[in-house]
Design a protein around this motif. Structure first.
Motif, PDB file in Angstrom:
ATOM      1  N   THR A  49     -26.507  75.471 -34.873  1.00 36.26           N
ATOM      2  CA  THR A  49     -25.059  75.605 -35.051  1.00 36.26           C
ATOM      3  C   THR A  49     -24.508  74.383 -35.780  1.00 36.26           C
ATOM      4  N   ASP A  50     -23.294  74.542 -36.320  1.00 33.18           N
ATOM      5  CA  ASP A  50     -22.639  73.432 -37.032  1.00 33.18           C
ATOM      6  C   ASP A  50     -22.455  72.226 -36.132  1.00 33.18           C
ATOM      7  N   VAL A  51     -22.130  72.492 -34.850  1.00 34.03           N
ATOM      8  CA  VAL A  51     -21.861  71.400 -33.908  1.00 34.03           C
ATOM      9  C   VAL A  51     -23.126  70.562 -33.704  1.00 34.03           C
ATOM     10  N   ASN A  52     -24.258  71.241 -33.530  1.00 34.22           N
ATOM     11  CA  ASN A  52     -25.524  70.506 -33.329  1.00 34.22           C
ATOM     12  C   ASN A  52     -25.888  69.696 -34.562  1.00 34.22           C
ATOM     13  N   ILE A  53     -25.629  70.258 -35.739  1.00 40.83           N
ATOM     14  CA  ILE A  53     -25.927  69.528 -36.982  1.00 40.83           C
ATOM     15  C   ILE A  53     -25.050  68.274 -37.063  1.00 40.83           C
ATOM     16  N   ALA A  54     -23.787  68.410 -36.661  1.00 42.40           N
ATOM     17  CA  ALA A  54     -22.881  67.248 -36.667  1.00 42.40           C
ATOM     18  C   ALA A  54     -23.383  66.181 -35.690  1.00 42.40           C
ATOM     19  N   HIS A  55     -23.856  66.625 -34.517  1.00 48.81           N
ATOM     20  CA  HIS A  55     -24.404  65.664 -33.537  1.00 48.81           C
ATOM     21  C   HIS A  55     -25.577  64.900 -34.137  1.00 48.81           C
ATOM     22  N   LEU A  56     -26.476  65.617 -34.788  1.00 46.73           N
ATOM     23  CA  LEU A  56     -27.668  64.961 -35.354  1.00 46.73           C
ATOM     24  C   LEU A  56     -27.276  63.990 -36.462  1.00 46.73           C
ATOM     25  N   ARG A  57     -26.322  64.374 -37.285  1.00 48.94           N
ATOM     26  CA  ARG A  57     -25.904  63.477 -38.390  1.00 48.94           C
ATOM     27  C   ARG A  57     -25.276  62.212 -37.817  1.00 48.94           C
ATOM     28  N   THR A  58     -24.479  62.372 -36.764  1.00 52.09           N
ATOM     29  CA  THR A  58     -23.864  61.188 -36.130  1.00 52.09           C
ATOM     30  C   THR A  58     -24.935  60.286 -35.526  1.00 52.09           C
ATOM     31  N   VAL A  59     -25.930  60.888 -34.873  1.00 50.99           N
ATOM     32  CA  VAL A  59     -27.024  60.102 -34.279  1.00 50.99           C
ATOM     33  C   VAL A  59     -27.753  59.321 -35.375  1.00 50.99           C
ATOM     34  N   SER A  60     -27.967  59.958 -36.511  1.00 47.41           N
ATOM     35  CA  SER A  60     -28.643  59.297 -37.626  1.00 47.41           C
ATOM     36  C   SER A  60     -27.841  58.090 -38.119  1.00 47.41           C
ATOM     37  N   VAL A  61     -26.538  58.274 -38.271  1.00 48.42           N
ATOM     38  CA  VAL A  61     -25.679  57.170 -38.727  1.00 48.42           C
ATOM     39  C   VAL A  61     -25.676  56.030 -37.716  1.00 48.42           C
ATOM     40  N   LEU A  62     -25.638  56.388 -36.430  1.00 46.88           N
ATOM     41  CA  LEU A  62     -25.619  55.356 -35.375  1.00 46.88           C
ATOM     42  C   LEU A  62     -26.925  54.582 -35.338  1.00 46.88           C
ATOM     43  N   ILE A 111     -33.198  69.966 -41.680  1.00 50.26           N
ATOM     44  CA  ILE A 111     -33.992  71.142 -41.298  1.00 50.26           C
ATOM     45  C   ILE A 111     -33.128  72.107 -40.500  1.00 50.26           C
ATOM     46  N   PHE A 112     -32.277  71.567 -39.618  1.00 47.55           N
ATOM     47  CA  PHE A 112     -31.364  72.421 -38.839  1.00 47.55           C
ATOM     48  C   PHE A 112     -30.397  73.162 -39.771  1.00 47.55           C
ATOM     49  N   VAL A 113     -29.985  72.511 -40.866  1.00 47.66           N
ATOM     50  CA  VAL A 113     -29.086  73.165 -41.834  1.00 47.66           C
ATOM     51  C   VAL A 113     -29.799  74.380 -42.438  1.00 47.66           C
ATOM     52  N   GLN A 114     -31.059  74.190 -42.838  1.00 47.91           N
ATOM     53  CA  GLN A 114     -31.850  75.295 -43.396  1.00 47.91           C
ATOM     54  C   GLN A 114     -32.011  76.410 -42.369  1.00 47.91           C
ATOM     55  N   ALA A 115     -32.312  76.010 -41.125  1.00 53.95           N
ATOM     56  CA  ALA A 115     -32.521  77.002 -40.063  1.00 53.95           C
ATOM     57  C   ALA A 115     -31.245  77.792 -39.802  1.00 53.95           C
ATOM     58  N   GLU A 116     -30.095  77.096 -39.853  1.00 54.07           N
ATOM     59  CA  GLU A 116     -28.815  77.784 -39.635  1.00 54.07           C
ATOM     60  C   GLU A 116     -28.572  78.810 -40.732  1.00 54.07           C
ATOM     61  N   SER A 117     -28.904  78.433 -41.959  1.00 55.20           N
ATOM     62  CA  SER A 117     -28.742  79.347 -43.088  1.00 55.20           C
ATOM     63  C   SER A 117     -29.636  80.583 -42.913  1.00 55.20           C
ATOM     64  N   MET A 118     -30.881  80.360 -42.463  1.00 59.14           N
ATOM     65  CA  MET A 118     -31.805  81.469 -42.257  1.00 59.14           C
ATOM     66  C   MET A 118     -31.325  82.356 -41.107  1.00 59.14           C
ATOM     67  N   LYS A 119     -30.773  81.750 -40.075  1.00 62.17           N
ATOM     68  CA  LYS A 119     -30.275  82.507 -38.919  1.00 62.17           C
ATOM     69  C   LYS A 119     -29.080  83.370 -39.348  1.00 62.17           C
ATOM     70  N   ASP A 120     -28.195  82.798 -40.174  1.00 65.69           N
ATOM     71  CA  ASP A 120     -27.033  83.565 -40.660  1.00 65.69           C
ATOM     72  C   ASP A 120     -27.500  84.774 -41.451  1.00 65.69           C
ATOM     73  N   GLU A 121     -28.528  84.552 -42.300  1.00 63.47           N
ATOM     74  CA  GLU A 121     -29.055  85.648 -43.111  1.00 63.47           C
ATOM     75  C   GLU A 121     -29.630  86.741 -42.194  1.00 63.47           C
ATOM     76  N   LEU A 122     -30.329  86.314 -41.144  1.00 62.39           N
ATOM     77  CA  LEU A 122     -30.915  87.281 -40.210  1.00 62.39           C
ATOM     78  C   LEU A 122     -29.825  88.018 -39.448  1.00 62.39           C
ATOM     79  N   ASP A 123     -28.782  87.283 -39.045  1.00 60.55           N
ATOM     80  CA  ASP A 123     -27.685  87.917 -38.305  1.00 60.55           C
ATOM     81  C   ASP A 123     -26.975  88.964 -39.159  1.00 60.55           C
ATOM     82  N   LEU A 124     -26.965  88.733 -40.493  1.00 64.15           N
ATOM     83  CA  LEU A 124     -26.298  89.674 -41.398  1.00 64.15           C
ATOM     84  C   LEU A 124     -27.279  90.652 -42.014  1.00 64.15           C
TER      85      LEU A 124
END
Lengths: 155, 76
Positions: free
Chosen positions: A88-101, A140-153
């Protein structure tokens, strides 16, 4: 799936434990530094002469704050995964923040290494390395989210 | 997307509602709506087969390819 869930729960509570530990260390940071300097008189004299102590305390507390926010975001991330929300977008945001920290911690510890002991450079390099790894995981989570969206649709 | 789904036209000809069609082919009304509005990224052959069976038509009656550059979509 059950094994994965148990690992996520274990990682979450392990992270919570470390967050509480770091919070205590941050709150007692000044006392820990004072106790160390009381025992190590040579270091105390050196610190007072070069006024490194205030700078070290500022860097140390800044590091502590970064670590606490990082651990908090990790707990939120693991809680989302425990509830079945993976890509999800929220998890991706968490990971990006962790990376910056992690990168911020690397820079702060590098400052401590310059002032106190070059040994801390190894911790700085490790934090910088972790920053890159977590950033790659976020991508990688961004790619996975994109693949999940494609599968959902896929009807 | 250059592929348009002309389900509305075929459903109107067969006089079948969206809720009834969704139930017959085994997908949710929400997913049928996604299909009708051409928001779907892909369609399974099993779904296409079920649509053609229930609407008594060919895949070409439901799916239409329109060239992207200045092409016009004529839903007949």
């Amino acid at each position: 799936m059950e094994k994965i869930h148990r690992r996520i729960v274990f990682a979450k509570w392990f992270t919570v434990f470390w967050a509480v530990f770091f919070l205590i260390c941050t709150l007692l940071g000044h006392r820990i530094a004072a106790a160390y300097l009381a025992v190590n008189t040579a270091a105390r004299a050196s610190f007072l002469q070069t006024m490194q102590l205030p700078v070290l305390l500022v860097l140390g507390y800044a590091c502590g704050a970064c670590v606490l926010v990082l651990l908090y975001r990790l707990v939120l991330f693991l809680t989302n995964m425990e509830n079945g929300l993976f890509f999800t977008d929220v998890n991706i945001a968490h990971l990006r923040t962790v990376s910056v920290l992690f990168m911020a911690i690397a820079l702060l510890v590098a400052g401590i290494a310059v002032l106190y002991s070059l040994f801390f450079l190894s911790i700085s390099f490790a934090a910088a390395f972790l920053s890159f790894i977590v950033r790659i995981v976020a991508d990688i989570f961004v790619q996975a989210e994109s693949m999940k969206d494609e599968l959902d649709l896929t009807i | 997307m250059a592929i348009y789904v002309n389900l509305n036209v075929v459903m109107a000809k067969k006089k079948i509602s969206a809720a009834e069609l969704a139930e017959r082919i085994g997908i949710t009304p929400a997913n049928l709506s996604v299909l009708k509005t051409s928001r779907a990224k892909a369609i399974r052959f099993s779904t296409l087969e079920a649509l053609c069976r229930e609407l008594d038509c060919q895949p070409g009656d439901i799916l239409e390819y329109v060239k992207e550059e200045g092409g016009t979509h004529d839903p007949q």
